[in-house]
Scaffold this motif. Structure first.
Motif, PDB file in Angstrom:
ATOM      1  N   SER A 152       3.482  10.580   1.245  1.00 44.68           N
ATOM      2  CA  SER A 152       2.050  10.616   1.540  1.00 44.68           C
ATOM      3  C   SER A 152       1.571   9.274   2.080  1.00 44.68           C
ATOM      4  N   LEU A 153       2.097   8.206   1.486  1.00 44.41           N
ATOM      5  CA  LEU A 153       1.699   6.881   1.975  1.00 44.41           C
ATOM      6  C   LEU A 153       2.184   6.644   3.393  1.00 44.41           C
ATOM      7  N   ILE A 154       3.414   7.101   3.651  1.00 45.57           N
ATOM      8  CA  ILE A 154       3.944   6.949   5.030  1.00 45.57           C
ATOM      9  C   ILE A 154       3.125   7.757   6.012  1.00 45.57           C
ATOM     10  N   ALA A 155       2.727   9.006   5.589  1.00 50.32           N
ATOM     11  CA  ALA A 155       1.916   9.834   6.481  1.00 50.32           C
ATOM     12  C   ALA A 155       0.576   9.175   6.757  1.00 50.32           C
ATOM     13  N   SER A 156      -0.021   8.602   5.714  1.00 49.17           N
ATOM     14  CA  SER A 156      -1.315   7.925   5.899  1.00 49.17           C
ATOM     15  C   SER A 156      -1.168   6.712   6.812  1.00 49.17           C
ATOM     16  N   LEU A 157      -0.109   5.941   6.552  1.00 46.92           N
ATOM     17  CA  LEU A 157       0.125   4.781   7.427  1.00 46.92           C
ATOM     18  C   LEU A 157       0.369   5.205   8.872  1.00 46.92           C
TER      19      LEU A 157
END
Length: 639
Positions: A175-180
């Protein structure tokens, strides 16, 4: 050489400006190459730097997904391939297209790992065309857009086929990678928009600066600089149009220049622009054309109402237009740039040179004719003199025959007299042409001089069987001209009339008041007229008469002797006394030569109106006496 360089300087200046513009375009292109390489190298370095972060964020329990995701930095090294391609080929547009293709493939792969059509990484497909827009090539942008749409379609097909790996919803790292990824896509898209706007603003500033620069330079030269579109209409005109056409530059835009060109030269103008803008591929030659143009003050609407008046006032002028094709960045011809200059001085010089050439040709022809005629005239009497003098020098041939010796002596005398007359005529002609023949005005009776000249020529007329008459009007006053010149005029005219007349022909000499072209008597001028009924002159030969060494029958086999300088002497002597000579003749009917002289050569009147507009007219002999009885009724036969 300097004159040629000066003549081409304005147009050469325009061409050099275009070359300078091309050089600046090359510098900008190299700068864009450097930016492309730098940005893509930076992306590659960021990809390598992100590898440890991705490994730390991935969960330890999801080893398969983490293993696949760890290959992301390897895919992000793809921009390095575009850099290698650009450095090898130098084709920036194709390098952007290669980047778009690799990025689309990368997004397809990453989307297949992160949920397919619901993957947040698909936002990067919208960034791809925006990045390709930096290439400034609409064709490449359209191709990149097609590639992104095809990539989106492939992701949909993969999802429908069930080939996608389900996204781990409970993974905080994913999720963090997708947000980034979304944030980075937005930031990158914003940076691209800023770069595009900056490039656009820079180009606009460059264009405006170049426009101001070229306008100022074009307005500083004396030649008119114009820019034409594909249809030939003027889109820009320099300030020199005010001097050349007497109008403001904005009044020359559109097709106004076409209407200022002389109607006979408009096809040449259109043909020059067409040849300039439709040259074969690879040819960029300058097209030059000379045109006649009309200033605004000489035009009525779009028509040339008074061309002759414009020629006299100088409004109709010769110009030279040199035009070269104008191309865009892709090499497509979008119009033409022309430099137009006034060449009136050059045309005048060409006209003077042409006149000088014609005069030189006439002089050369006159010299050749003179040598031929004079050689022929000299050889005959000289042969007579030498031949008969040799006979008289040998007593064994000449003794015992006094009558024959007397005949030889007479032939020698005639030959010598003929040579003397010829030499005197040549000397008189030379003095007249050089301006060294002096005339001295005296008061004398022109009627008595006319009768005396006729009496002098009567013997010659009787030997030829020709009737010679003279007639003088009673109210003719004394003249104040040169009697010696008038006597020579009369003797030459009568001698010519007798020479070109046959037996039983008639020659009349008349002295009276001159008349103007309307038949009104001119009391300031007298006219001497010598008319014969001899062989006459063909109309096409009359304009040549009066020129030195010219006869109507101008060949060595002609029937009548003479060097062809009698009438030229008459004309020269008449002009020295402010008079003129006229010739009227018709082949087979006779010739009339008239000399008009002022009563007082020191106070010449206006005799221009007495001159006929045409020197060749048909003589109506029915209005003049043609037989001896009628001639006697109108004049006096010389005793």
């Amino acid at each position: 050489m300097q004159e040629a360089i000066g003549a081409n300087a304005p147009f050469q200046f325009v061409i050099e400006g275009l070359l300078h513009k091309s050089c600046r375009a090359n510098v900008i292109e190299r700068k864009r190459h450097s930016v492309f390489i730098g940005v893509h190298l930076l992306v590659g370095l960021l990809a390598l730097a992100s590898l440890p972060l991705i490994i730390l964020l991935a969960e330890e329990g999801d080893a398969a997904w983490t293993s696949s995701l760890s290959i992301l930095p390897v895919w992000m090294l793809a921009p390095l391939l575009s850099v290698a391609y650009l450095t090898q080929t130098g084709k920036l547009a194709n390098a952007f297209l290669l980047t778009a293709s690799l990025t689309a493939a990368f997004i397809i792969w990453i989307a297949s790992l992160t949920g397919g059509m619901t993957s947040p990484h698909l936002i990067w497909l919208g960034v791809v065309p925006l990045e390709v827009a930096l290439a400034g090539n609409s064709r490449i942008i359209k191709q990149a857009l097609c590639i992104c749409l095809a990539a989106l379609g492939l992701v949909g097909l993969f999802e429908m086929a069930g080939w996608l790996i389900p996204m781990q919803q409970n993974s905080e790292g994913v999720s963090l990678i997708a947000s980034l990824s979304v944030v980075l896509a937005i930031v990158y898209a914003g940076s691209l928009a800023i770069r595009i706007e900056s490039l656009h603003r820079g180009r606009m500033h460059t264009i405006e600066a170049e426009e101001i620069h070229y306008r100022s330079l074009a307005n500083s030269v004396s030649d008119m600089i114009t820019r034409h579109d594909r249809s030939g209409d003027v889109t820009f005109a320099s300030a020199a149009v005010q001097t050349l056409f007497e109008v403001q530059p904005q009044q020359m835009l559109g097709n106004k220049l076409f209407h200022h060109i002389h109607i006979q030269d408009r096809p040449a103008y259109l043909r020059a622009l067409s040849e300039c803008m439709n040259q074969e591929e690879g040819q960029r030659e300058t097209v030059t054309v000379e045109l006649r143009c009309m200033a605004s003050s000489a035009r009525v609407g779009n028509n040339f109402s008074n061309v002759e008046h414009s020629r006299t006032t100088g409004s109709l002028r010769w110009v030279e237009m040199k035009c070269a094709p104008e191309c865009d960045n892709e090499g497509n011809v979008i119009g033409a740039i022309a430099a137009t200059r006034d060449i009136a001085i050059r045309k005048k010089q060409q006209f003077v040179l042409e006149q000088a050439r014609q005069e030189a040709e006439k002089a050369n022809e006159s010299k050749t004719r003179f040598l031929a005629n004079v050689t022929h005239e000299l050889r005959t009497p000289l042969n007579t003199i030498i031949g008969f003098s040799e006979i008289l020098c040998h007593p064994e041939f000449s003794s015992g025959n006094e009558e024959r010796n007397r005949e030889y002596a007479e032939l020698i005398h005639k030959g010598g007299h003929h040579l003397l007359q010829l030499v005197n005529a040549l000397l008189d002609m030379s003095r007249i042409e050089s301006g060294n023949f002096e005339v001295s005005a005296q008061h004398f009776d022109m009627g008595e001089l006319t009768k005396g000249c006729c009496k002098m020529m009567q013997t010659d007329a009787d030997q030829r069987g020709i009737t010679l008459y003279s007639h003088c009007e009673e109210d003719v006053p004394d003249m104040h001209v040169d009697p010696r010149a008038c006597r020579q005029i009369l003797l030459n005219l009568i001698s010519n009339a007798l020479k070109f007349s046959d037996k039983d022909d008639q020659v009349s000499v008349t002295l009276g008041w001159a008349k103007n072209s309307h038949g009104i008597v001119d009391r300031k001028n007298l006219r001497l007229t010598v008319r014969d009924t001899g062989i006459g002159i063909d109309k096409k030969d009359i304009p040549k008469l009066g020129m030195p060494f010219v006869q109507a029958e101008n060949s060595l086999q002609r029937r009548y002797e003479g060097a062809g300088i009698g009438l030229s002497i008459v004309r020269g002597l008449a002009e020295l006394q402010h008079g003129f000579m006229e010739i009227e003749s018709e082949l087979g009917k006779g010739t009339t030569v008239s000399v008009t002289l002022p009563l007082d050569m020191t106070k010449p009147g206006d005799i221009s109106d007495t001159m006929e507009p045409e020197s060749v007219v048909t003589i109506d002999h029915t209005s003049e006496p043609t037989d001896a009885s009628k001639m006697a009724a109108s004049g006096n036969k010389v005793a």
